[in-house]
Design an enzyme around this catalytic site. Structure first.
Site, short mmCIF file in Angstrom:
data_model
loop_
_atom_site.label_atom_id
_atom_site.label_comp_id
_atom_site.label_asym_id
_atom_site.label_seq_id
_atom_site.Cartn_x
_atom_site.Cartn_y
_atom_site.Cartn_z
N THR A 98 0.87 -1.19 0.00
CA THR A 98 0.00 0.00 0.00
C THR A 98 0.90 1.23 0.00
O THR A 98 1.62 1.46 0.99
CB THR A 98 -0.89 0.03 1.25
OG1 THR A 98 -1.65 -1.18 1.30
CG2 THR A 98 -1.84 1.23 1.22
N LYS A 173 -7.50 1.65 -2.33
CA LYS A 173 -7.00 1.11 -1.06
C LYS A 173 -6.95 2.20 0.01
O LYS A 173 -7.25 1.95 1.19
CB LYS A 173 -5.63 0.48 -1.28
CG LYS A 173 -4.89 0.09 -0.03
CD LYS A 173 -5.41 -1.16 0.66
CE LYS A 173 -4.81 -1.26 2.04
NZ LYS A 173 -4.61 -2.55 2.56
N LYS A 241 0.94 5.24 8.18
CA LYS A 241 1.45 5.58 6.85
C LYS A 241 0.30 5.73 5.85
O LYS A 241 0.26 6.67 5.06
CB LYS A 241 2.44 4.49 6.44
CG LYS A 241 2.92 4.45 5.01
CD LYS A 241 2.22 3.41 4.15
CE LYS A 241 2.25 1.99 4.65
NZ LYS A 241 1.54 1.02 3.83
#
Ligand code: NAD
Length: 305
Positions: A98, A173, A241
């Site tokens: 990701t 995502k 993150k």
């Protein structure tokens, strides 16, 4: 499908079980990871060890990446002895980490110039999904490359959705991660109040999980919170993150993301305690500090001293 030669880079919590599934499906794997332990583990399952990302990609029809963040993917792809130096024209690189959609678009252009296909194909479903091959996979890139890579993705996931041009998989995502973070906050606050009110926490999770308040976060991480099991399935620093990338997207699209910003700050606090490598459910610790109450089955006595 015929046996494919696959390079696999990044053998962490997700990469290890994914690589094992590909081996079990009969494919030939060359694996690379920063630390050597996971490479040795995969070698015991029949994989060949590669000395660099370049080497992992060199003889491969497909090269799969499962790395932490944008800078890791950029380095592994474009750096010294990176994938770009080994990948053959006609082969396909699939990034399942990701990371930032913008970085994916940049790498896609570099590889296209060399005749190498590139897909961003991040996943959701956790380590359980990686082990069982039930991940949901959201894919961005050229459609004909997606069609060629689909049989490989089918070994890893159950629901595989083509989202559009390069970067679209990562954008999807990131939307997923906003939903993950905010439902985790809901689960944490519900458990915190239930604990303070002296309710039976196991019954609370059970009954909420069968109604409109149900969520993956509550069902899977609620029991871990109650059992004070903070081992990572998904590391807090990785969700932090993802929320950072979401906030960058909010900046790009001039979109206020209030809940995302709040959760990002809570995870920063957890990371500041040096606990970023714990599972995401450990964010309860920050909320417990604010509430001066520790979640406990024996509830009412759990005020922090
Ligand atoms: P992890 O930290 O467990 O594993 C990352 C692996 O990459 C480690 O083995 C590390 O040694 C290796 N690595 C890091 N930098 C490297 C480099 N430069 N070269 C070679 N190897 C390198 O992470 P994870 O949980 O497996 O997650 C990987 C990615 O998948 C992340 O982007 C994460 O956000 C995403 N993801 C994780 C989950 C989950 O439940 N764990 C679910 C969906 C998506």
């Amino acid at each position: 499908m015929p046996v494919a030669r696959i390079g696999f880079i990044g053998l962490g919590l997700m990469g290890r079980p994914m690589a094992k599934r590909l081996l079990a499906a009969g494919h030939e794997l060359r694996v690379f990871n920063r630390s050597k332990g996971p490479v040795e583990e995969l070698a015991r399952h029949g994989a060949e060890a590669a000395g660099s990302p370049e080497e992992a990609a060199a003889k491969s029809d497909y090269t799969i990446l499962m790395l932490p963040d944008s800078r890791d993917v950029r380095q592994v792809m474009l750096g010294e002895r990176g994938v770009i130096h080994g990948a053959r024209p006609g082969s396909i690189v699939i990034d399942m980490s990701t990371i930032s959609p913008a970085v994916e678009r940049e790498i896609h252009e570099f590889l296209k110039q060399r005749g190498v296909g590139y897909l961003d194909a991040p996943v959701t479903g956790g380590t359980i999904g990686a082990e069982q091959g039930t991940l949901a996979i959201m894919v961005g890139g050229d459609h004909e490359i997606f069609k060629k890579a689909e049989p490989i993705l089918r070994v890893l996931g159950q629901r595989i959705v083509y989202m559009g041009p390069s970067g679209s998989g990562q954008m999807t995502k990131i939307c997923n991660q906003i939903s993950v973070a905010l439902s985790l906050l809901g689960a944490c606050e519900a458990i915190l109040l239930a604990s303070k009110a002296g309710l039976d926490l196991d019954k609370v999770i059970e009954v909420i999980s069968s109604g409109a308040g149900a969520s993956w976060q509550l069902a899977h991480l609620g029991p871990a919170i109650v059992n004070r099991d903070f081992r990572p399935g998904f590391k807090a620093e990785h969700l932090m993150k993802d929320l950072r990338i979401a906030l960058e997207m909010g900046q790009e699209y001039n979109l206020p993301l209030l809940g995302t910003a709040l959760m990002h700050q809570l995870f920063k606090s957890l990371a500041g305690k040096g606990e970023g490598a714990l599972g995401t459910q450990a964010v309860i610790k920050v909320l417990e500090d604010l509430a001066n109450h520790i979640v406990s089955r024996s509830s009412r006595g759990a005020e922090k001293s």
